[in-house]
Write a protein that holds these residues in place. Structure first.
Motif, PDB file in Angstrom:
ATOM      1  N   VAL A   1       0.843  -1.188   0.000  1.00 50.67           N
ATOM      2  CA  VAL A   1       0.000   0.000   0.000  1.00 50.67           C
ATOM      3  C   VAL A   1       0.880   1.240   0.000  1.00 50.67           C
ATOM      4  O   VAL A   1       2.015   1.216   0.501  1.00 50.67           O
TER       5      VAL A   1
ATOM      6  N   GLY B   1       0.900   5.446   0.911  1.00 53.51           N
ATOM      7  CA  GLY B   1       0.225   6.496   1.669  1.00 53.51           C
ATOM      8  C   GLY B   1       0.844   7.845   1.383  1.00 53.51           C
ATOM      9  O   GLY B   1       2.065   7.963   1.241  1.00 53.51           O
TER      10      GLY B   1
ATOM     11  N   ARG C   1      -5.846   2.558   4.628  1.00 50.61           N
ATOM     12  CA  ARG C   1      -6.303   1.973   3.368  1.00 50.61           C
ATOM     13  C   ARG C   1      -6.145   0.454   3.348  1.00 50.61           C
ATOM     14  O   ARG C   1      -6.612  -0.189   2.403  1.00 50.61           O
ATOM     15  N   CYS C   2      -5.475  -0.103   4.348  1.00 47.51           N
ATOM     16  CA  CYS C   2      -5.274  -1.554   4.374  1.00 47.51           C
ATOM     17  C   CYS C   2      -6.597  -2.252   4.656  1.00 47.51           C
ATOM     18  O   CYS C   2      -7.433  -1.761   5.418  1.00 47.51           O
ATOM     19  N   THR C   3      -6.743  -3.409   4.052  1.00 41.17           N
ATOM     20  CA  THR C   3      -7.943  -4.201   4.256  1.00 41.17           C
ATOM     21  C   THR C   3      -7.551  -5.673   4.287  1.00 41.17           C
ATOM     22  O   THR C   3      -6.414  -6.037   3.986  1.00 41.17           O
TER      23      THR C   3
END
Length: 203
Positions: free
Chosen positions: A108, A110, A169-171
């Motif tokens: 991800v 950022g 934003r991590c999932t």
């Protein structure tokens, strides 16, 4: 005529003192949180008659189990600045999904202002490969294996905020499957389906 003793005598005061230790024994929520001081900066404000100094602190707070937050505080004394930053950090905590409790589920990026960071998942035993401000965030969240790189501003505030923007934003596969109304196995595929693909790739 003799006066009668007032009802609020020494007995009431003794009962009041007895309540003190009981309040001290009560554990407040958030006692298990651990805070890390990222940076502290002395700020000078020019006023009539000279300069007035104060201190700005940046603190990261986490339970090392997936929850982490950051906060900034400013005061005339260092301990008060750290206290303010810690209180604000506890109010802005987020939960970060982790794979096997040690690393990210996916890579991800950022961004915050001029700060830009890249976070990548890592195999077991890699450790935390990151700069000082980002390392404090990963240690507070309880992440053991991660590779991070800062490609923008090296200002500690921008680096921490960009790191939190990436973590937000991590999932996880479970969250994606729930959002799409599918099972996790439908997204990742079964192991039997993955074996022929690995064999074909190795040929």
């Amino acid at each position: 005529m003799a006066r009668e003793p007032r009802s609020g005598g020494s007995g009431d005061r003794d009962r009041g003192r007895g309540r003190g230790p009981e309040r001290n024994n009560e554990r407040e929520p958030g006692d298990e949180l651990k805070d890390k001081l990222v940076t502290i900066n002395r700020v000078a404000k020019v006023v009539k008659g000279g300069r007035r100094f104060s201190f700005a602190a940046l603190v990261v707070v986490g339970d090392e189990k997936g929850r982490v937050g950051w906060g900034a505080g400013k005061a005339r004394e260092v301990p008060e600045a750290i206290r303010k930053a810690t209180e604000r950090a506890k109010k802005t905590m987020i939960r970060v999904p982790m794979r096997e409790g040690r690393t990210l589920h996916h890579d991800v990026i950022g961004e915050f202002g001029a700060g830009r960071v890249i976070l990548r998942a890592a195999p077991a035993g890699t450790g935390i490969i990151a700069g000082g401000p980002m390392r404090a965030v990963f240690e507070s969240v309880g992440m053991g294996d991660v590779v991070a790189k800062c490609t923008g501003s090296t200002n500690p505030h921008n680096m921490v905020k960009a790191t939190f923007a990436a973590l937000a934003r991590c999932t996880s596969p479970r969250a994606v499957a729930a959002r799409r109304g599918k099972k996790v196995s439908d997204l990742l595929g079964s192991r039997k389906d993955a074996e022929p693909v690995q064999e074909a790739a190795s040929v």
